[in-house]
Design an enzyme around this catalytic site. Structure first.
Site, PDB file in Angstrom:
ATOM      1  N   TYR A   1      37.475  30.072 181.625  1.00 42.78           N
ATOM      2  CA  TYR A   1      36.169  29.444 181.439  1.00 42.78           C
ATOM      3  C   TYR A   1      35.965  28.343 182.491  1.00 42.78           C
ATOM      4  CZ  TYR A   1      32.436  26.979 178.864  1.00 42.78           C
ATOM      5  OH  TYR A   1      31.255  26.382 178.482  1.00 42.78           O
ATOM      6  N   GLY A  18      21.233  32.416 171.737  1.00 44.00           N
ATOM      7  CA  GLY A  18      22.508  31.712 171.547  1.00 44.00           C
ATOM      8  C   GLY A  18      22.313  30.291 171.031  1.00 44.00           C
ATOM      9  N   GLN A  19      23.422  29.550 170.974  1.00 42.81           N
ATOM     10  CA  GLN A  19      23.383  28.203 170.373  1.00 42.81           C
ATOM     11  C   GLN A  19      22.383  27.297 171.086  1.00 42.81           C
ATOM     12  OE1 GLN A  19      26.568  25.476 171.029  1.00 42.81           O
ATOM     13  NE2 GLN A  19      26.253  24.363 169.119  1.00 42.81           N
ATOM     14  N   ILE A  37      20.090  40.141 174.681  1.00 46.24           N
ATOM     15  CA  ILE A  37      20.768  41.424 174.873  1.00 46.24           C
ATOM     16  C   ILE A  37      20.744  42.185 173.539  1.00 46.24           C
ATOM     17  CG2 ILE A  37      22.268  40.866 176.849  1.00 46.24           C
ATOM     18  CD1 ILE A  37      24.484  40.237 174.781  1.00 46.24           C
ATOM     19  N   GLY A  83      19.813  34.456 177.527  1.00 46.05           N
ATOM     20  CA  GLY A  83      20.693  33.994 176.448  1.00 46.05           C
ATOM     21  C   GLY A  83      19.897  33.191 175.431  1.00 46.05           C
ATOM     22  N   LYS A 120      33.352  27.904 185.585  1.00 47.34           N
ATOM     23  CA  LYS A 120      32.406  26.781 185.599  1.00 47.34           C
ATOM     24  C   LYS A 120      32.462  26.028 186.929  1.00 47.34           C
ATOM     25  CE  LYS A 120      30.209  27.505 181.906  1.00 47.34           C
ATOM     26  NZ  LYS A 120      28.807  27.934 182.014  1.00 47.34           N
ATOM     27  N   ASN A 137      19.799  41.534 180.487  1.00 43.33           N
ATOM     28  CA  ASN A 137      21.250  41.393 180.602  1.00 43.33           C
ATOM     29  C   ASN A 137      21.539  40.796 181.967  1.00 43.33           C
ATOM     30  OD1 ASN A 137      23.990  41.792 181.063  1.00 43.33           O
ATOM     31  ND2 ASN A 137      24.045  43.641 179.801  1.00 43.33           N
TER      32      ASN A 137
HETATM   33  C1  AKB Z   1      33.569  25.284 174.622  1.00 45.70           C
HETATM   34  O1  AKB Z   1      34.208  24.646 173.785  1.00 45.70           O
HETATM   35  O2  AKB Z   1      34.009  26.267 175.212  1.00 45.70           O
HETATM   36  C2  AKB Z   1      32.178  24.803 174.980  1.00 45.70           C
HETATM   37  C3  AKB Z   1      32.205  23.838 176.117  1.00 45.70           C
HETATM   38  C4  AKB Z   1      32.696  22.470 175.905  1.00 45.70           C
HETATM   39  O3  AKB Z   1      31.830  24.173 177.198  1.00 45.70           O
HETATM   40  N1  AKB Z   1      31.572  24.213 173.836  1.00 45.70           N
END
Ligand code: AKB
Length: 317
Positions: A143, A11-12, A35, A8, A147, A54
């Site tokens: 998400y 990415g940011q 990728i 990655g 995590k 990937n």
């Molecule tokens: C998001 O907003 O999804 C991310 C994070 C806080 O993990 N920046």
């Protein structure tokens, strides 16, 4: 940490972390894993090797680990929170199946692994103010689910197989180089772009919503310093709360207005992002990171704002 693979890398976080590790470990090799469709450009491309990796393709990962004798993997592949709500199965695939691929390769090739966790690993039943290191983690977003599972699986591989897994719970990350995409905290980056371009900012997050945020140089420092820390001092591994500032939209707006008095903002709240933001901590307690590996941020809202505006003026105007 000598030969490092960043998955990655465009990415940011990855675009800046790759350059930092190349600067700090000139004797080693830092491979930028990307990728198709997000190939490295400019200095990221010319300052070291780049390979297609990937996270869902274990052979690609293993080939690069063998080719460059990789000892440390930064696994930054992820869909951020708002995108993960739209594409939950894809988020699961990247975040969980991808992680499992990496951990298995790390186990058999003796690599250390850093996979970021997030404030998103917490949920509505977590204490929101001074959120402790060890507390309730019952997130309500996909998400967040991935995590928490990332933290657990990473700890499992450490305890069961001795894989050197370490991680931090990143707040919203703010930077002027590579924009984030699909996150709940993205507004805190977009607001600076609008202010510098002289545009009105339409804020998707409601007034009064506190979230932890961090300037990118501090986040990069955390990612490198934790992997350098002496293992004997680490009582926790996956993942450490790290904090530097917490603000609401109106607080960051006021901080920017001190530098750009004519700046205007109005609200158009996005219900998906707002529900996620409401379930996250207002402010984490990062005492364990400070004690166990010397975590200390350098930027607060005021110093970050001055630096962001200076760099964005150079970039955009
Ligand atoms: C998001 O907003 O999804 C991310 C994070 C806080 O993990 N920046």
């Amino acid at each position: 940490m000598k030969n490092v693979l960043i998955i990655g890398a465009t990415g940011q976080i990855g675009s800046e972390l790759t350059m930092k590790i190349r600067r700090e470990y000139p004797g080693g090799t830092t491979v930028a894993g990307y990728i198709p469709g997000s190939e490295p450009q400019g200095k990221l491309l010319t300052s070291g090797p780049a390979e297609e990796v990937n996270v869902c393709n274990p052979k690609q990962i293993e080939d690069v680990v063998n080719k460059y004798d990789i000892d440390t993997i930064y696994n930054l592949a992820a869909l951020l929170s708002a995108t993960a709500e739209r594409l939950p199965l894809k988020a699961w695939d990247i975040q969980m199946n991808g992680l499992l691929n990496i951990l298995e390769i790390a186990r058999t090739h003796n690599c250390a692994v850093f996979t970021p966790s997030s404030i998103g690993s917490f949920g509505p039943t977590t204490p929101h103010v001074n959120t402790p290191q060890d507390t309730i983690q019952r997130p309500t977003s996909m998400y967040g689910v991935t995590k928490v599972a990332t933290e657990l699986l990473s700890d499992y591989y450490f305890h069961k197989y001795g894989v050197d897994t370490r991680s931090v719970r990143f707040p919203g990350l703010i930077s002027y180089m590579t924009p984030p995409g699909g996150g709940t905290t993205d507004y805190a980056v977009e607001i600076y772009y609008a202010a510098v371009k002289g545009e009105e900012f339409v804020c998707p997050i409601a007034p009064g919503t506190y979230m932890d945020m961090m300037y990118m140089p501090d986040a990069l420092k955390a990612a490198v310093d934790l992997m350098r820390a002496k293992p004997r001092y680490l009582q926790h591994r996956n993942a450490f709360n790290i904090a530097s500032m917490s603000f609401t939209p109106e607080i960051i707006y006021e901080a920017i207005k001190k530098e750009i008095p004519e700046f205007k903002m109005r609200y158009e709240v996005d219900p998906v992002r707002q529900a996620i933001a409401d379930s996250w901590p207002d402010k984490m307690d990062d005492t364990c990171a400070r004690k166990e590996w010397g975590w200390a941020p350098s930027y607060d809202l005021e110093s970050m704002t001055k630096d962001m505006i200076k760099h964005l003026r150079e970039k955009l105007l």
